[in-house]
Every structure is written in structure tokens, then in C-alpha cells.
Motif scaffolding. Structure first.
Motif, PDB file in Angstrom:
ATOM      1  N   GLU A  33      -2.558  11.478   2.935  1.00 42.95           N
ATOM      2  CA  GLU A  33      -3.504  12.749   2.637  1.00 42.95           C
ATOM      3  C   GLU A  33      -4.500  12.364   1.747  1.00 42.95           C
ATOM      4  N   ALA A  34      -4.388  11.503   0.600  1.00 40.19           N
ATOM      5  CA  ALA A  34      -5.421  11.293  -0.403  1.00 40.19           C
ATOM      6  C   ALA A  34      -6.428  10.397   0.290  1.00 40.19           C
ATOM      7  N   HIS A  35      -6.116   9.878   1.103  1.00 41.92           N
ATOM      8  CA  HIS A  35      -7.060   8.856   1.701  1.00 41.92           C
ATOM      9  C   HIS A  35      -7.898   9.536   3.110  1.00 41.92           C
ATOM     10  N   LEU A  36      -6.897  10.492   3.748  1.00 39.22           N
ATOM     11  CA  LEU A  36      -7.777  11.252   4.742  1.00 39.22           C
ATOM     12  C   LEU A  36      -8.803  12.082   4.102  1.00 39.22           C
ATOM     13  N   VAL A  37      -8.569  12.533   3.069  1.00 40.75           N
ATOM     14  CA  VAL A  37      -9.537  13.483   2.251  1.00 40.75           C
ATOM     15  C   VAL A  37     -10.834  12.738   1.825  1.00 40.75           C
ATOM     16  N   LEU A  38     -10.737  11.284   1.390  1.00 35.20           N
ATOM     17  CA  LEU A  38     -11.930  10.600   1.234  1.00 35.20           C
ATOM     18  C   LEU A  38     -12.397  10.016   2.612  1.00 35.20           C
ATOM     19  N   ARG A  39     -12.114  10.799   3.926  1.00 33.37           N
ATOM     20  CA  ARG A  39     -12.587  10.482   5.153  1.00 33.37           C
ATOM     21  C   ARG A  39     -12.452   9.057   5.404  1.00 33.37           C
ATOM     22  N   TRP A  40     -11.236   8.511   5.179  1.00 32.30           N
ATOM     23  CA  TRP A  40     -10.943   7.159   5.828  1.00 32.30           C
ATOM     24  C   TRP A  40     -10.447   7.566   7.072  1.00 32.30           C
ATOM     25  N   SER A  41     -10.521   6.749   8.134  1.00 33.77           N
ATOM     26  CA  SER A  41      -9.802   6.666   9.201  1.00 33.77           C
ATOM     27  C   SER A  41      -8.268   6.290   9.530  1.00 33.77           C
ATOM     28  N   PRO A  42      -7.732   6.787  10.430  1.00 39.38           N
ATOM     29  CA  PRO A  42      -6.240   6.387  10.035  1.00 39.38           C
ATOM     30  C   PRO A  42      -5.919   4.932  10.381  1.00 39.38           C
ATOM     31  N   GLU A  43      -6.763   4.218  11.039  1.00 44.00           N
ATOM     32  CA  GLU A  43      -6.742   2.968  10.987  1.00 44.00           C
ATOM     33  C   GLU A  43      -7.065   2.134   9.717  1.00 44.00           C
ATOM     34  N   GLN A  44      -7.996   2.372   9.062  1.00 46.38           N
ATOM     35  CA  GLN A  44      -8.533   1.999   7.799  1.00 46.38           C
ATOM     36  C   GLN A  44      -7.051   2.243   6.858  1.00 46.38           C
ATOM     37  N   ILE A  45      -6.508   3.408   7.049  1.00 46.17           N
ATOM     38  CA  ILE A  45      -5.277   3.833   6.027  1.00 46.17           C
ATOM     39  C   ILE A  45      -4.130   2.962   6.392  1.00 46.17           C
ATOM     40  N   CYS A  46      -3.836   2.570   7.596  1.00 40.76           N
ATOM     41  CA  CYS A  46      -2.753   1.705   7.817  1.00 40.76           C
ATOM     42  C   CYS A  46      -2.876   0.188   7.502  1.00 40.76           C
ATOM     43  N   HIS A  47      -4.219  -0.188   7.452  1.00 38.40           N
ATOM     44  CA  HIS A  47      -4.462  -1.637   6.906  1.00 38.40           C
ATOM     45  C   HIS A  47      -4.255  -1.782   5.633  1.00 38.40           C
ATOM     46  N   ALA A  48      -4.771  -0.384   4.702  1.00 36.36           N
ATOM     47  CA  ALA A  48      -4.919  -0.298   3.325  1.00 36.36           C
ATOM     48  C   ALA A  48      -3.423  -0.435   3.005  1.00 36.36           C
ATOM     49  N   LEU A  49      -2.511   0.320   3.698  1.00 40.84           N
ATOM     50  CA  LEU A  49      -1.070   0.315   3.427  1.00 40.84           C
ATOM     51  C   LEU A  49      -0.318  -1.044   3.422  1.00 40.84           C
ATOM     52  N   ARG A  50      -0.848  -1.900   4.293  1.00 38.97           N
ATOM     53  CA  ARG A  50      -0.291  -3.210   4.274  1.00 38.97           C
ATOM     54  C   ARG A  50      -0.782  -4.196   3.336  1.00 38.97           C
ATOM     55  N   ILE A  51      -1.954  -3.952   2.672  1.00 36.22           N
ATOM     56  CA  ILE A  51      -2.490  -4.770   1.742  1.00 36.22           C
ATOM     57  C   ILE A  51      -1.971  -4.333   0.355  1.00 36.22           C
ATOM     58  N   ARG A  52      -1.698  -3.032   0.269  1.00 28.79           N
ATOM     59  CA  ARG A  52      -1.406  -2.499  -1.100  1.00 28.79           C
ATOM     60  C   ARG A  52       0.150  -2.502  -1.124  1.00 28.79           C
ATOM     61  N   PHE A  53       1.078  -2.533  -0.114  1.00 29.64           N
ATOM     62  CA  PHE A  53       2.534  -2.659  -0.300  1.00 29.64           C
ATOM     63  C   PHE A  53       3.016  -3.735   0.835  1.00 29.64           C
ATOM     64  N   PRO A  54       2.631  -4.942   0.694  1.00 36.60           N
ATOM     65  CA  PRO A  54       2.864  -5.979   1.460  1.00 36.60           C
ATOM     66  C   PRO A  54       4.448  -6.170   1.466  1.00 36.60           C
ATOM     67  N   ASP A  55       5.301  -5.965   0.499  1.00 37.16           N
ATOM     68  CA  ASP A  55       6.757  -6.274   0.653  1.00 37.16           C
ATOM     69  C   ASP A  55       7.357  -4.702   0.693  1.00 37.16           C
ATOM     70  N   ARG A  56       6.928  -3.824   1.194  1.00 40.39           N
ATOM     71  CA  ARG A  56       7.785  -2.685   1.430  1.00 40.39           C
ATOM     72  C   ARG A  56       7.262  -2.177   2.891  1.00 40.39           C
ATOM     73  N   PRO A  57       8.286  -2.488   3.731  1.00 43.82           N
ATOM     74  CA  PRO A  57       8.065  -2.153   5.142  1.00 43.82           C
ATOM     75  C   PRO A  57       8.211  -0.447   5.483  1.00 43.82           C
ATOM     76  N   GLU A  58       8.744   0.222   4.466  1.00 48.75           N
ATOM     77  CA  GLU A  58       8.887   1.774   4.578  1.00 48.75           C
ATOM     78  C   GLU A  58       7.568   2.349   4.515  1.00 48.75           C
ATOM     79  N   MET A  59       6.642   1.508   3.793  1.00 47.45           N
ATOM     80  CA  MET A  59       5.105   2.261   3.478  1.00 47.45           C
ATOM     81  C   MET A  59       4.209   1.698   4.645  1.00 47.45           C
ATOM     82  N   HIS A  60       4.797   1.038   5.519  1.00 50.70           N
ATOM     83  CA  HIS A  60       4.071   0.526   6.695  1.00 50.70           C
ATOM     84  C   HIS A  60       3.858   1.799   7.933  1.00 50.70           C
ATOM     85  N   VAL A  61       3.141   2.155   8.426  1.00 49.36           N
ATOM     86  CA  VAL A  61       2.768   2.820   9.766  1.00 49.36           C
ATOM     87  C   VAL A  61       1.611   2.427  10.451  1.00 49.36           C
TER      88      VAL A  61
END
Length: 382
Positions: free
Chosen positions: A137-165
Motif C-alpha cells: 500500500e505504501a508503494h502504491l501511494v508512491l505510484r509504483w507499478s505492481p511489478e516494481q513492487i514485487c521486485h523490490a520485495l525480493r530485493i528487500r527481503f531475500p530470505d523471507r519467502p512470505e514477503m514475496h508475491v
């Protein structure tokens, strides 16, 4: 009862009864199954079975027993008449981590886990994880695209698969409001700003684009498909810069003979119809059997063309250019003479005839290295 009497009582043939009694080995797509080794008394009420697509408790007990005997996955699958991938997924999905740090397959725990996972509808991954939902939600407010958000999640939380979508999961959470995982107003931050998903077009839902109904290629005579009889043509347009100019191409299926149709003014439906009529009228009668075209708007006047020339027009299925393979191949050859993005209206009828003559005098491998002109002259002489 004897074996034959038992088969008749059950209502099966003796051959089927032998398969039930003796089992069967795997062969091709036929799965193996073991022989029958127990008979249920007729007075016992049958227990409602789990749907065949799901594994049942008895099958899970069998899997656990055979795993303790160190049987292979394929052997277990053959005994249960299941796919090996089904058994492999079941073992890895429903196994339990024991205190000794090892994984064990416990059938009743696996059954409870499968039963808990089966009910629908389910809460999605985003709805189950407040931290994940807040990040999205925070990154959608910043007008990030869903694809940008999912890649940012994998970079930010590389060892937490529950945070990957995936980005599709985010779109589903936005557009499928019954799930309620993301606020509806967040869809305005998307590039499109749509609050509803626009469905993809389906060929079966296309609106009728011609006033007269189309005759599809499935109804074309069989003699056109095997290329044995000449006179069946394939047609299309090659379009110039900004779609403002075009040349119509006609290729005979049997000989690959090419005719180029001059369109000096435009390529509207009346202009294409009149130019095709003038061209087809120059052909001998036995070379005017059918014409196959795609569903372009330039053939909106196909009915009046057929009335004037007595040549039926058959239309390809949407998105199926291979149904006019000879014409598509020839159009690729023509792009050497008429490059994409060029102005095709500068070419005169004399130029078009010269290009067609050059291609018709080129040997073709599919014709046994004869030229289309030679093959056509042989057919005309015959």
C-alpha cells in the motif's frame, strides 16, 4: 460362486474381471494398479468417497506405510493408480518436521492439513500478512507499478519467502474486491487508473464486422487444402507507412503463382473489391475456384465480390496466419521490394507487374525447383 458367475453378477465381462483380480501393469497412458485382495461384504454401506481428484485418508496411510518400507515414489504411484508427481507433491506439501530435525510423513496429520487447505474462498497472501500489505500500500501511494513492487520485495527481503508475491497477486488484490485485501481507492495510483480490470478480447466474442456473414475456412473444399487442384487463391494486403497505402497480393496455392493488385488511391473495402474484380476477371475459368482471406476490414464487400466473379471467399480464424501460409511467405519475399514504412502508392501497375514476373520466374524448392510460371504453364497446357 465361480469366477464367470461372479463376473456376471457384478455386470462385467470375464476379461474385465481378470484385470480386477490379477491387476495390470503400466502401458503407455494406462496406469498400473494392484490386484484386488479383499472383498467388501454386500451388506456393508459404502462410505462416501473423497472425489477422485483428491487423495483420501486410506491412500495417505498407504503412502506412509510404503515410505517406511523405503519404496520409491513411482512404485507408490503405480500401486495407487496416481501420477508420480501427485505423490511427490503430497509428500513434500504435507510432511511434518519432527523434534529431531528430520521430515516425516504422518498420514493423519497430512489429512488434517489437506482438509484445512481445501475450503474456499481463501484469504490471499496479502490479506494474511499485515507487513506485506502495508509495504504494498505504501508503494502504491508512491505510484509504483505492481511489478516494481514485487521486485523490490525480493530485493528487500531475500530470505523471507512470505514477503514475496507476483504482480498478478497485487492486481488480484486490487480488482477482486470480494477478497478485500487492498483498498479500492489504491487502484487510482496505477498507470491506467482503472478501478476494474479490462478483460482480454476473445475470438469467440468478436462482434460481426461484416454485413454479410463470413464463410469460415473450415467449410472450404478439401481440394483446396491438399493443393492438388489449381485455382484456389490466398490473399492479403501489404501496408505502407502509417497504413496510408497498400498493395493487394494473390497467391495461387498449387503453383505459388503471384498476382499483385494495384490500389492507387486507397485500400478501403470498395476499392479493394473493385481492384480484385478487375484482376480475377482476367483469369481463365478453371483458375477461379476460391479465395481465402483474413478477417481484415478491407474485405467487408466480400459478398458483392463473390456475386461479380462467382468466386467464393473463405475467411481464416482470428490470429491464424498459418492458414494462409503461402501468402504469408510470399509477402515476406515482397518486403525486399516494398520495405516496411515506405510509401507504396508511388509504385505503378507496370512496376508491380515487373516484381510479380521476377518472383514467378524464381525457382522454388517446394515445387521441385520449378518456377511458379513453369508450373502454371504446365497446368494450363494440360
Amino acid at each position: 460362486m465361480s469366477f464367470a458367475e461372479a463376473a456376471r453378477a457384478v455386470g462385467i465381462s470375464t476379461r474385465t474381471g481378470e484385470r480386477w483380480r490379477n491387476g495390470r501393469g503400466a502401458s503407455g497412458r494406462i496406469k498400473a494398479y494392484p490386484p484386488v485382495n479383499a472383498v467388501v461384504p454386500l451388506h456393508v454401506e459404502p462410505v462416501p468417497a473423497v472425489p477422485a481428484r483428491y487423495l483420501g485418508e486410506a491412500e495417505r496411510i498407504h503412502i506412509a506405510d510404503r515410505l517406511r518400507e523405503r519404496a520409491t515414489v513411482r512404485a507408490i504411484a503405480a500401486e495407487l493408480s496416481r501420477s508420480p508427481s501427485t505423490i511427490s507433491r503430497e509428500i513434500h506439501r504435507n510432511r511434518t518436521l519432527q523434534a529431531d530435525g528430520r521430515w516425516h510423513y504422518r498420514p493423519f496429520a497430512a489429512q488434517r492439513r489437506a482438509d484445512a487447505r481445501r475450503p474456499r474462498p481463501k484469504t490471499g497472501k496479502i490479506g494474511q500478512n499485515p507487513e506485506l500489505r502495508g509495504f504494498i500500500e505504501a508503494h502504491l501511494v508512491l505510484r509504483w507499478s505492481p511489478e516494481q513492487i514485487c521486485h523490490a520485495l525480493r530485493i528487500r527481503f531475500p530470505d523471507r519467502p512470505e514477503m514475496h508475491v507476483t504482480h498478478e497477486t497485487i492486481y488480484q488484490a486490487l480488482y477482486v474486491q470480494g477478497r478485500g485485501e487492498l483498498r479500492r481507492e489504491l487502484s487510482r495510483a496505477l498507470r491506467t487508473g482503472r478501478a476494474m480490470r479490462r478483460p482480454h478480447r476473445h475470438a469467440a466474442r468478436r462482434q460481426q464486422r461484416y454485413s454479410h456473414p463470413m464463410v469460415m475456412i473450415s467449410e472450404r473444399p478439401a481440394e483446396a487444402a491438399d493443393r492438388a487442384v489449381p485455382g484456389h487463391w490466398e490473399g492479403d494486403l501489404i501496408v505502407g507507412r502509417n497504413s496510408r497505402s497498400a498493395i493487394a497480393t494473390l497467391v495461387e496455392r498449387s503453383t505459388r503463382y503471384l498476382l499483385l493488385v494495384h490500389l492507387p488511391i486507397d485500400h478501403s473495402a470498395p476499392a479493394v473489391r473493385n481492384a480484385l474484380i478487375d484482376t480475377v476477371k482476367t483469369l481463365p475459368p478453371h483458375l477461379k475456384r476460391s479465395l481465402t482471406w483474413d478477417q481484415g476490414c478491407e474485405m467487408a464487400a466480400h459478398h458483392s465480390f463473390s456475386v461479380a466473379t462467382d468466386v467464393p471467399v473463405y475467411f481464416c480464424d482470428p490470429g491464424s496466419p498459418w492458414q494462409r501460409g503461402s501468402n504469408e511467405n510470399t509477402n515476406g519475399l515482397l518486403r525486399q521490394y516494398f520495405p516496411k514504412g515506405s510509401n507504396l502508392s508511388v509504385h505503378t501497375l507496370k512496376n508491380l507487374d515487373a516484381v510479380a514476373a521476377e518472383l514467378n520466374s524464381r525457382p522454388r524448392k517446394t515445387l521441385g525447383w520449378e518456377t511458379p510460371a513453369e508450373r502454371l504453364s504446365k497446368l494450363l497446357a494440360a
